[in-house]
Design a protein around this motif. Sequence first.
Motif, mmCIF file in Angstrom:
data_model
loop_
_atom_site.group_PDB
_atom_site.id
_atom_site.type_symbol
_atom_site.label_atom_id
_atom_site.label_comp_id
_atom_site.label_asym_id
_atom_site.label_seq_id
_atom_site.Cartn_x
_atom_site.Cartn_y
_atom_site.Cartn_z
ATOM 1 N N ALA A 128 0.714 -1.193 0.047
ATOM 2 C CA ALA A 128 -0.475 0.041 -0.133
ATOM 3 C C ALA A 128 0.585 1.396 -0.123
ATOM 4 C CB ALA A 128 -0.918 0.206 1.170
ATOM 5 N N ILE A 129 1.677 1.036 0.225
ATOM 6 C CA ILE A 129 2.711 2.933 0.564
ATOM 7 C C ILE A 129 3.940 2.600 -0.806
ATOM 8 C CG2 ILE A 129 4.691 3.283 1.794
ATOM 9 C CD1 ILE A 129 3.339 1.920 3.826
ATOM 10 N N LEU A 130 4.441 1.507 -1.444
ATOM 11 C CA LEU A 130 5.456 1.284 -2.110
ATOM 12 C C LEU A 130 5.085 1.015 -3.401
ATOM 13 C CD1 LEU A 130 7.486 1.165 0.641
ATOM 14 C CD2 LEU A 130 8.740 -0.261 -0.738
ATOM 15 N N THR A 131 5.623 1.888 -4.500
ATOM 16 C CA THR A 131 5.256 1.484 -5.691
ATOM 17 C C THR A 131 6.017 0.103 -6.052
ATOM 18 O OG1 THR A 131 7.394 3.200 -7.283
ATOM 19 C CG2 THR A 131 4.214 3.662 -6.052
ATOM 20 N N ARG A 132 5.418 -0.371 -7.173
ATOM 21 C CA ARG A 132 6.620 -1.244 -7.800
ATOM 22 C C ARG A 132 7.784 -1.288 -7.946
ATOM 23 N NH1 ARG A 132 8.320 -3.289 -12.494
ATOM 24 N NH2 ARG A 132 7.730 -5.887 -13.141
ATOM 25 N N ALA A 133 8.144 0.025 -8.486
ATOM 26 C CA ALA A 133 10.114 -0.168 -8.791
ATOM 27 C C ALA A 133 10.579 0.274 -7.270
ATOM 28 C CB ALA A 133 9.710 1.993 -9.569
ATOM 29 N N GLU A 134 9.581 1.241 -6.346
ATOM 30 C CA GLU A 134 9.972 0.946 -5.251
ATOM 31 C C GLU A 134 10.239 0.183 -4.243
ATOM 32 O OE1 GLU A 134 8.006 5.316 -3.658
ATOM 33 O OE2 GLU A 134 7.074 3.539 -3.320
ATOM 34 N N LEU A 150 12.286 2.699 4.727
ATOM 35 C CA LEU A 150 13.165 5.022 4.360
ATOM 36 C C LEU A 150 12.395 5.046 3.963
ATOM 37 C CD1 LEU A 150 14.803 6.579 3.553
ATOM 38 C CD2 LEU A 150 16.362 4.878 2.536
ATOM 39 N N VAL A 151 11.628 4.398 2.468
ATOM 40 C CA VAL A 151 10.897 4.898 1.841
ATOM 41 C C VAL A 151 9.830 5.603 2.767
ATOM 42 C CG1 VAL A 151 9.349 4.890 -0.234
ATOM 43 C CG2 VAL A 151 11.766 3.583 -0.047
ATOM 44 N N PHE A 152 9.164 5.212 3.290
ATOM 45 C CA PHE A 152 8.254 5.810 4.080
ATOM 46 C C PHE A 152 8.361 7.340 4.840
ATOM 47 C CE2 PHE A 152 5.818 5.769 8.182
ATOM 48 C CZ PHE A 152 4.368 6.385 7.243
ATOM 49 N N VAL A 153 9.632 7.086 5.426
ATOM 50 C CA VAL A 153 9.578 8.435 6.108
ATOM 51 C C VAL A 153 9.803 8.927 4.432
ATOM 52 C CG1 VAL A 153 11.926 9.362 7.477
ATOM 53 C CG2 VAL A 153 11.248 7.138 8.044
ATOM 54 N N ALA A 154 10.456 9.085 3.715
ATOM 55 C CA ALA A 154 10.862 10.098 2.638
ATOM 56 C C ALA A 154 10.355 10.603 2.217
ATOM 57 C CB ALA A 154 11.666 9.229 1.968
ATOM 58 N N GLU A 178 12.935 8.342 -5.567
ATOM 59 C CA GLU A 178 14.366 8.130 -5.695
ATOM 60 C C GLU A 178 14.721 7.874 -5.038
ATOM 61 O OE1 GLU A 178 13.804 10.218 -9.534
ATOM 62 O OE2 GLU A 178 12.183 9.494 -10.275
ATOM 63 N N PRO A 179 15.970 6.472 -5.202
ATOM 64 C CA PRO A 179 17.697 6.779 -4.729
ATOM 65 C C PRO A 179 18.667 8.302 -5.257
ATOM 66 C CG PRO A 179 16.999 4.694 -5.729
ATOM 67 C CD PRO A 179 16.210 5.490 -5.907
ATOM 68 N N GLY A 180 18.862 8.764 -4.389
ATOM 69 C CA GLY A 180 20.285 9.323 -4.581
ATOM 70 C C GLY A 180 21.399 9.284 -4.077
ATOM 71 N N GLY A 181 22.203 9.621 -4.011
ATOM 72 C CA GLY A 181 24.101 9.697 -3.459
ATOM 73 C C GLY A 181 23.664 9.317 -2.246
ATOM 74 N N PRO A 182 25.388 8.825 -1.411
ATOM 75 C CA PRO A 182 24.514 8.759 0.302
ATOM 76 C C PRO A 182 23.990 9.742 0.539
ATOM 77 C CG PRO A 182 26.746 8.698 -0.514
ATOM 78 C CD PRO A 182 25.901 9.473 -2.009
ATOM 79 N N GLY A 183 23.182 9.219 1.466
ATOM 80 C CA GLY A 183 22.043 9.913 2.523
ATOM 81 C C GLY A 183 21.276 11.005 1.760
ATOM 82 N N GLU A 184 20.902 10.554 0.748
ATOM 83 C CA GLU A 184 19.935 11.562 -0.669
ATOM 84 C C GLU A 184 18.844 11.311 -1.191
ATOM 85 O OE1 GLU A 184 22.876 13.743 -3.285
ATOM 86 O OE2 GLU A 184 23.541 14.848 -1.583
ATOM 87 N N GLY A 204 15.957 15.573 -1.447
ATOM 88 C CA GLY A 204 15.973 15.259 0.726
ATOM 89 C C GLY A 204 17.136 14.399 0.829
ATOM 90 N N ARG A 205 17.200 14.240 2.475
ATOM 91 C CA ARG A 205 17.956 13.798 3.246
ATOM 92 C C ARG A 205 17.568 12.913 4.071
ATOM 93 N NH1 ARG A 205 22.657 15.941 1.723
ATOM 94 N NH2 ARG A 205 23.974 14.917 3.314
ATOM 95 N N PHE A 206 18.240 11.757 4.278
ATOM 96 C CA PHE A 206 17.748 11.104 5.293
ATOM 97 C C PHE A 206 19.544 10.870 6.084
ATOM 98 C CE2 PHE A 206 18.737 8.437 2.559
ATOM 99 C CZ PHE A 206 19.755 7.172 2.249
ATOM 100 N N SER A 207 18.920 10.109 7.249
ATOM 101 C CA SER A 207 20.383 9.498 8.691
ATOM 102 C C SER A 207 19.354 8.410 9.665
ATOM 103 C CB SER A 207 20.862 10.619 8.960
ATOM 104 O OG SER A 207 20.128 11.405 9.310
ATOM 105 N N THR A 208 20.276 8.046 9.669
ATOM 106 C CA THR A 208 20.135 7.307 11.047
ATOM 107 C C THR A 208 20.726 7.327 11.607
ATOM 108 O OG1 THR A 208 18.906 5.238 10.032
ATOM 109 C CG2 THR A 208 19.482 4.306 11.967
#
Length: 233
Positions: A128-134, A150-154, A178-184, A204-208
């Motif tokens: 329900a949250i992720l597309t097929r590509a995701e 991570l996809v959900f949080v982004a 769509e994933p980007g560079g490290p943490g992006e 956007g950016r993400f971190s743990t």
Amino acid sequence: MSRKTAALAALRGLFPGVEAGFGLAEAAEGGALCPGETAGTPGRVVPQREAEFIAGRMAARAAMADLGLPPQAVPRGADRAPIWPEGLCGSLTHTGGLALAVVMRQGAASPGIDLEPAEDLPPEVIPAILTRAERLWAARQPRPGLAARLVFVAKEAGYKAQYPLSRSLLGFQEAEFEPGGPGEFRLRLLRAAGPLPQGFTFGGRFSTSGEFLFAGALLPALTQEGCPCSGAA
């Protein structure tokens, strides 16, 4: 390093080089609301929800102070979104008793943040949250369940960033991670949302940090014609 110190450092790291104020509060610490702020109908709000609401407003005022501004009220609108003081925009998030806030001067950009436990997303909600590509991307990661989280949080961060501009509630299948560079990462709209056209992308950016997964997204300011200045954040 304490949980609070680590979380605040992670929050700041989501918006490098951006003029903003950052704040944090814990629900267990309590606090006082300003006139006009309410978590809901008095007597009908569960204590945990009220404590989280208060923590969010305390985090918002800490972010204002971090930006060199006096504390002000942040009421909740009929759509449940925060109503920021004139001249400001921002975003709030809370989970696990921790509340975070980012505040910027209006006209610079529109931020969105989200905070979630660094745990696998339950398999039953992934379709329900992720597309097929995701889903295909997440399946290729070392820990697919956490990649799905991570996809959900982004997406949550991105939806909060775009809402003040579009006033459009996006479903989880209406934007794609769509994933980007490290943490992006980037989000691409799969349908138009207010002045944002189908296919519009922003970053956007993400971190743990410790027990939490953080994500922050940023939309550029609107031009006088009501369209984003650019497609990149």
